[in-house]
Scaffold this motif. Structure first.
Motif, PDB file in Angstrom:
ATOM      1  N   GLY A   1      18.609  51.572  15.877  1.00 50.54           N
ATOM      2  CA  GLY A   1      17.526  51.988  14.998  1.00 50.54           C
ATOM      3  C   GLY A   1      16.326  52.590  15.700  1.00 50.54           C
ATOM      4  O   GLY A   1      15.305  52.855  15.070  1.00 50.54           O
ATOM      5  N   VAL A   2      16.430  52.828  16.983  1.00 48.23           N
ATOM      6  CA  VAL A   2      15.355  53.476  17.719  1.00 48.23           C
ATOM      7  C   VAL A   2      15.387  54.962  17.365  1.00 48.23           C
ATOM      8  O   VAL A   2      16.462  55.538  17.181  1.00 48.23           O
ATOM      9  N   HIS A   3      14.220  55.571  17.267  1.00 48.24           N
ATOM     10  CA  HIS A   3      14.151  56.995  16.947  1.00 48.24           C
ATOM     11  C   HIS A   3      14.982  57.776  17.973  1.00 48.24           C
ATOM     12  O   HIS A   3      14.889  57.523  19.173  1.00 48.24           O
ATOM     13  N   PRO A   4      15.800  58.730  17.525  1.00 47.76           N
ATOM     14  CA  PRO A   4      16.692  59.451  18.444  1.00 47.76           C
ATOM     15  C   PRO A   4      15.985  60.159  19.599  1.00 47.76           C
ATOM     16  O   PRO A   4      16.520  60.216  20.715  1.00 47.76           O
ATOM     17  N   VAL A   5      14.798  60.694  19.362  1.00 42.27           N
ATOM     18  CA  VAL A   5      14.073  61.378  20.445  1.00 42.27           C
ATOM     19  C   VAL A   5      13.667  60.370  21.515  1.00 42.27           C
ATOM     20  O   VAL A   5      13.852  60.609  22.713  1.00 42.27           O
ATOM     21  N   VAL A   6      13.155  59.222  21.088  1.00 43.34           N
ATOM     22  CA  VAL A   6      12.776  58.173  22.045  1.00 43.34           C
ATOM     23  C   VAL A   6      14.010  57.664  22.769  1.00 43.34           C
ATOM     24  O   VAL A   6      13.999  57.478  23.992  1.00 43.34           O
ATOM     25  N   ALA A   7      15.083  57.454  22.026  1.00 41.81           N
ATOM     26  CA  ALA A   7      16.324  56.963  22.627  1.00 41.81           C
ATOM     27  C   ALA A   7      16.855  57.942  23.674  1.00 41.81           C
ATOM     28  O   ALA A   7      17.199  57.541  24.796  1.00 41.81           O
ATOM     29  N   GLY A   8      16.913  59.215  23.337  1.00 46.27           N
ATOM     30  CA  GLY A   8      17.431  60.217  24.262  1.00 46.27           C
ATOM     31  C   GLY A   8      16.563  60.377  25.499  1.00 46.27           C
ATOM     32  O   GLY A   8      17.070  60.436  26.624  1.00 46.27           O
ATOM     33  N   LEU A   9      15.244  60.448  25.300  1.00 47.83           N
ATOM     34  CA  LEU A   9      14.338  60.616  26.443  1.00 47.83           C
ATOM     35  C   LEU A   9      14.365  59.408  27.376  1.00 47.83           C
ATOM     36  O   LEU A   9      14.413  59.564  28.602  1.00 47.83           O
ATOM     37  N   ALA A  10      14.335  58.215  26.805  1.00 48.33           N
ATOM     38  CA  ALA A  10      14.339  57.006  27.636  1.00 48.33           C
ATOM     39  C   ALA A  10      15.662  56.855  28.380  1.00 48.33           C
ATOM     40  O   ALA A  10      15.682  56.511  29.569  1.00 48.33           O
TER      41      ALA A  10
ATOM     42  N   VAL B   1      25.184  63.463  23.182  1.00 53.09           N
ATOM     43  CA  VAL B   1      25.604  62.158  22.652  1.00 53.09           C
ATOM     44  C   VAL B   1      24.554  61.603  21.684  1.00 53.09           C
ATOM     45  O   VAL B   1      24.899  61.003  20.658  1.00 53.09           O
ATOM     46  N   THR B   2      23.280  61.809  21.978  1.00 52.30           N
ATOM     47  CA  THR B   2      22.223  61.357  21.066  1.00 52.30           C
ATOM     48  C   THR B   2      22.347  62.068  19.722  1.00 52.30           C
ATOM     49  O   THR B   2      22.271  61.433  18.657  1.00 52.30           O
ATOM     50  N   ALA B   3      22.545  63.378  19.755  1.00 48.56           N
ATOM     51  CA  ALA B   3      22.690  64.145  18.510  1.00 48.56           C
ATOM     52  C   ALA B   3      23.928  63.709  17.730  1.00 48.56           C
ATOM     53  O   ALA B   3      23.867  63.515  16.506  1.00 48.56           O
ATOM     54  N   LEU B   4      25.050  63.544  18.436  1.00 47.38           N
ATOM     55  CA  LEU B   4      26.280  63.100  17.768  1.00 47.38           C
ATOM     56  C   LEU B   4      26.118  61.702  17.180  1.00 47.38           C
ATOM     57  O   LEU B   4      26.572  61.439  16.061  1.00 47.38           O
ATOM     58  N   SER B   5      25.485  60.810  17.921  1.00 45.02           N
ATOM     59  CA  SER B   5      25.274  59.439  17.430  1.00 45.02           C
ATOM     60  C   SER B   5      24.408  59.445  16.175  1.00 45.02           C
ATOM     61  O   SER B   5      24.681  58.708  15.226  1.00 45.02           O
ATOM     62  N   THR B   6      23.397  60.267  16.190  1.00 47.18           N
ATOM     63  CA  THR B   6      22.520  60.364  15.024  1.00 47.18           C
ATOM     64  C   THR B   6      23.281  60.886  13.823  1.00 47.18           C
ATOM     65  O   THR B   6      23.162  60.341  12.712  1.00 47.18           O
ATOM     66  N   GLN B   7      24.090  61.912  14.022  1.00 48.48           N
ATOM     67  CA  GLN B   7      24.863  62.480  12.924  1.00 48.48           C
ATOM     68  C   GLN B   7      25.909  61.499  12.401  1.00 48.48           C
ATOM     69  O   GLN B   7      26.083  61.355  11.196  1.00 48.48           O
ATOM     70  N   ILE B   8      26.597  60.842  13.308  1.00 48.39           N
ATOM     71  CA  ILE B   8      27.621  59.870  12.897  1.00 48.39           C
ATOM     72  C   ILE B   8      26.994  58.721  12.139  1.00 48.39           C
ATOM     73  O   ILE B   8      27.515  58.263  11.122  1.00 48.39           O
ATOM     74  N   LEU B   9      25.833  58.266  12.606  1.00 45.05           N
ATOM     75  CA  LEU B   9      25.154  57.147  11.944  1.00 45.05           C
ATOM     76  C   LEU B   9      24.700  57.533  10.534  1.00 45.05           C
ATOM     77  O   LEU B   9      24.759  56.713   9.625  1.00 45.05           O
TER      78      LEU B   9
ATOM     79  N   GLU C   1      23.286  45.546  11.121  1.00 45.31           N
ATOM     80  CA  GLU C   1      22.049  44.939  10.661  1.00 45.31           C
ATOM     81  C   GLU C   1      21.522  43.868  11.629  1.00 45.31           C
ATOM     82  O   GLU C   1      20.345  43.856  11.976  1.00 45.31           O
ATOM     83  N   GLY C   2      22.387  42.984  12.118  1.00 45.65           N
ATOM     84  CA  GLY C   2      21.963  41.944  13.053  1.00 45.65           C
ATOM     85  C   GLY C   2      21.465  42.531  14.360  1.00 45.65           C
ATOM     86  O   GLY C   2      20.452  42.089  14.921  1.00 45.65           O
ATOM     87  N   PHE C   3      22.154  43.528  14.835  1.00 47.67           N
ATOM     88  CA  PHE C   3      21.759  44.202  16.068  1.00 47.67           C
ATOM     89  C   PHE C   3      20.412  44.893  15.886  1.00 47.67           C
ATOM     90  O   PHE C   3      19.527  44.815  16.747  1.00 47.67           O
ATOM     91  N   GLN C   4      20.226  45.551  14.755  1.00 49.22           N
ATOM     92  CA  GLN C   4      18.968  46.246  14.482  1.00 49.22           C
ATOM     93  C   GLN C   4      17.815  45.257  14.319  1.00 49.22           C
ATOM     94  O   GLN C   4      16.701  45.528  14.768  1.00 49.22           O
ATOM     95  N   GLU C   5      18.079  44.106  13.710  1.00 52.85           N
ATOM     96  CA  GLU C   5      17.034  43.081  13.582  1.00 52.85           C
ATOM     97  C   GLU C   5      16.632  42.539  14.954  1.00 52.85           C
ATOM     98  O   GLU C   5      15.463  42.279  15.207  1.00 52.85           O
ATOM     99  N   PHE C   6      17.599  42.380  15.837  1.00 51.22           N
ATOM    100  CA  PHE C   6      17.300  41.927  17.195  1.00 51.22           C
ATOM    101  C   PHE C   6      16.385  42.921  17.905  1.00 51.22           C
ATOM    102  O   PHE C   6      15.407  42.549  18.546  1.00 51.22           O
ATOM    103  N   ILE C   7      16.701  44.210  17.819  1.00 50.41           N
ATOM    104  CA  ILE C   7      15.891  45.244  18.468  1.00 50.41           C
ATOM    105  C   ILE C   7      14.511  45.319  17.831  1.00 50.41           C
ATOM    106  O   ILE C   7      13.511  45.551  18.515  1.00 50.41           O
ATOM    107  N   ASP C   8      14.421  45.086  16.533  1.00 47.25           N
ATOM    108  CA  ASP C   8      13.114  45.108  15.858  1.00 47.25           C
ATOM    109  C   ASP C   8      12.195  44.003  16.369  1.00 47.25           C
ATOM    110  O   ASP C   8      10.977  44.116  16.273  1.00 47.25           O
ATOM    111  N   GLN C   9      12.760  42.926  16.914  1.00 53.98           N
ATOM    112  CA  GLN C   9      11.949  41.836  17.455  1.00 53.98           C
ATOM    113  C   GLN C   9      11.320  42.205  18.792  1.00 53.98           C
ATOM    114  O   GLN C   9      10.356  41.581  19.220  1.00 53.98           O
ATOM    115  N   VAL C  10      11.872  43.192  19.464  1.00 52.27           N
ATOM    116  CA  VAL C  10      11.338  43.644  20.744  1.00 52.27           C
ATOM    117  C   VAL C  10      10.153  44.567  20.457  1.00 52.27           C
ATOM    118  O   VAL C  10      10.247  45.447  19.605  1.00 52.27           O
TER     119      VAL C  10
END
Length: 190
Positions: free
Chosen positions: A46-55, A178-186, A6-15
Motif C-alpha cells: 500500500g505504499v505509493h508506487p513512486v515512493v516504493a520505486g524510488l526507495a 516492476v513498480t509499474a507492473l505491480s501497480t497495474q496488477i494490483l 489486508e493484514g500485510f497492509q495493516e502491518f505496514i500502516d503501523q510503521v
C-alpha cells in the motif's frame, strides 16, 4: 472479493510513513530481492508506487555501488600482491649462505586445480564478451542479482565507473518496470 493483503497492509500502516522508505531501501539491499522485489512488495503493502520505486531503486543502487567500490579495491590489492617481486631469504647451506626467493619450494608443488565456475557466472561472462557491459547489465538481472553481476564485472577488469553507470541504468529501468507492473496488477486484482 476480500483483499488478500489486508493484514500485510495493516502491518505496514503501523510503521511511521518516514520509516517506510527506509524499510523498502533496506529490503532492496538483499540479494535476489533487490529493487524489483522490494518495489513490488511495497506496492502490495500500500505504499505509493513512486515512493516504493524510488526507495527500492535507491537501496539497490547503494549496495551495488558499495559492492563495486569494495570489489575494485580487492582486485587492485590482489593484482598488486601478485605483481610484487618475491621476497628473498637467506638460506644456510653448509658453510655458505645462499639467497633464495620465498616460494621456490611452493612452486615445485603441483598447482591445485581451479574451482569450476558456476553456471550463472559462466553465462554472465559469456554475455559480457558477447554483448558488452551495457547490454549485459540490462540482461543480467534476469539471471543473477545486480550486486553479483557488478562484482563479476569488476573482477573481470571492467572499470568501476562503467560498471556503476550501467548497473544504475539497469536498476532504475527494471525497478521502474516492476513498480509499474505491480501497480497495474494490483489495480486489476483489487
Amino acid at each position: 472479493m476480500d483483499n488478500p493483503y489486508e493484514g500485510f497492509q495493516e502491518f505496514i500502516d503501523q510503521v511511521p510513513p518516514l520509516v517506510q522508505p527506509l524499510l523498502i531501501a533496506g529490503s532492496a539491499m538483499v540479494p535476489y530481492v533487490e529493487g524489483e522485489g522490494a518495489a513490488a512488495w511495497a506496492v502490495i503493502a500500500g505504499v505509493h508506487p513512486v515512493v516504493a520505486g524510488l526507495a527500492a531503486a535507491a537501496g539497490n543502487i547503494v549496495i551495488v555501488v558499495v559492492t563495486v567500490l569494495l570489489g575494485a579495491r580487492i582486485r587492485t590489492a590482489v593484482a598488486g600482491f601478485r605483481s610484487r617481486p618475491k621476497a628473498e631469504v637467506l638460506v644456510a647451506v653448509g658453510p655458505a649462505r645462499l639467497v633464495e626467493p620465498i616460494g621456490t619450494a611452493e612452486s615445485a608443488r603441483p598447482a591445485k586445480p581451479a574451482k569450476p565456475k558456476s553456471k550463472g557466472r559462466t553465462r554472465l561472462e559469456r554475455w559480457l564478451v558477447r554483448f558488452g557491459v551495457p547490454t549485459a547489465s540490462l540482461i543480467a538481472p534476469l539471471a543473477l542479482p545486480t550486486m553479483l553481476t557488478a562484482a563479476v564485472f569488476v573482477a573481470s577488469g571492467v572499470r568501476k565507473e562503467r560498471v556503476i553507470l550501467w548497473q544504475v541504468v539497469a536498476i532504475v529501468l527494471w525497478t521502474g518496470v516492476v513498480t509499474a507492473l505491480s501497480t497495474q496488477i494490483l489495480t486489476v486484482v483489487a
